[in-house]
Enzyme design. Sequence first.
Site, mmCIF file in Angstrom:
data_model
loop_
_atom_site.group_PDB
_atom_site.id
_atom_site.type_symbol
_atom_site.label_atom_id
_atom_site.label_comp_id
_atom_site.label_asym_id
_atom_site.label_seq_id
_atom_site.Cartn_x
_atom_site.Cartn_y
_atom_site.Cartn_z
ATOM 1 N N ASP A 12 0.817 -1.217 0.000
ATOM 2 C CA ASP A 12 0.000 0.000 0.000
ATOM 3 C C ASP A 12 0.849 1.265 0.000
ATOM 4 O O ASP A 12 0.384 2.320 0.423
ATOM 5 C CB ASP A 12 -0.924 0.049 1.237
ATOM 6 C CG ASP A 12 -2.020 -0.985 1.177
ATOM 7 O OD1 ASP A 12 -2.193 -1.586 0.112
ATOM 8 O OD2 ASP A 12 -2.694 -1.192 2.188
ATOM 9 N N CYS A 67 -18.331 2.513 0.124
ATOM 10 C CA CYS A 67 -17.839 1.510 1.074
ATOM 11 C C CYS A 67 -17.668 2.126 2.462
ATOM 12 O O CYS A 67 -17.132 3.226 2.608
ATOM 13 C CB CYS A 67 -16.515 0.952 0.563
ATOM 14 S SG CYS A 67 -15.758 -0.265 1.654
ATOM 15 N N CYS A 121 -18.425 -7.855 4.422
ATOM 16 C CA CYS A 121 -18.349 -8.725 3.241
ATOM 17 C C CYS A 121 -17.408 -9.907 3.469
ATOM 18 O O CYS A 121 -17.530 -10.937 2.795
ATOM 19 C CB CYS A 121 -17.953 -7.932 2.000
ATOM 20 S SG CYS A 121 -16.290 -7.252 2.035
ATOM 21 N N CYS A 160 -18.585 -14.274 4.028
ATOM 22 C CA CYS A 160 -18.018 -15.110 2.964
ATOM 23 C C CYS A 160 -17.804 -16.542 3.448
ATOM 24 O O CYS A 160 -17.082 -16.772 4.425
ATOM 25 C CB CYS A 160 -16.690 -14.513 2.494
ATOM 26 S SG CYS A 160 -15.873 -15.509 1.212
#
Length: 295
Positions: A116, A197, A228, A232
């Site tokens: 990142d 988001c 999310c 999953c």
Amino acid sequence: MRLGFMSCGIAMAAQLDEDALRLEQWLHKGYQGKMQYMEQHFDLRIDPRKLVPGARSVITLLLNYFPEEQQQPGAAKIARYAYGTDYHFVIRDKLNALLDFMHTHIGEINGRGFVDSAPVLERSWALKSGLGWIGKNGNLLTRQAGSWFFIATLISDLDLVADLPFSTDHCGTCTRCIDACPTEAIVSPALVDGSKCISYLTIELKDALIPGAFQEKMEGWMFGCDICQEVCPWNRFAKQTNERAFKPIPEVLNLSLKEWENMGEETFDKTFKNSPLKRAKWKGILRNIGALKGI
């Protein structure tokens, strides 16, 4: 691996033509919101050879961060990746150690590690390296560990044998992540409108207020969001991390919104000096609390 990475894959350094088109379309739709940095250095994002001159290989590594501990009922919700020490510090040290090892045992090489910290399409390289597939929530998924991991990238001028790209999709007809997202940020499979988001709203967005349209949809998340990932099915295979640096800061597990609000900036800065929460800064934390309280 000695450095604690759970997986490693290799791809040949080349321009990502298909990803370039997808990124261009994503930006054109404004899904980056106010993340202007996503609009910069487009040519570097799609071609690692322009980021690291002479690059021949892209090495992708995965580091598990799934915690053993859970937040207490009533604690302000914080994404699991932010429970402990900032992963940028942790992974940067590991990548530097790996580069030192390579210099010692291979010789002089030109290489740089990223997490990142530069315009790198990490998930695309992970896919090309055979480590997993891109799920409908936009995250990289693996059959062995789900998605509770960080992606690190090492670009070098070494000629390495590339792994085969991951060519199958194991999400099938499942739409749990799409159905569960309270802000409808997942526009279609693997396409996320970042501006909707909750992670963007609570971390990346620097406005004084979170838009009112989203305030009632944040479901208690003060910093980031794991919805999310929590829904999953592949994450049922997640294993607890062995990385000590990711051991949760006690306050993360226990403090209510009211306790966070009463903490004060000085205590926040001291307690979370090496935490991802510093990215939001104290004023961002207060803003997020205000949004959750409807202020």
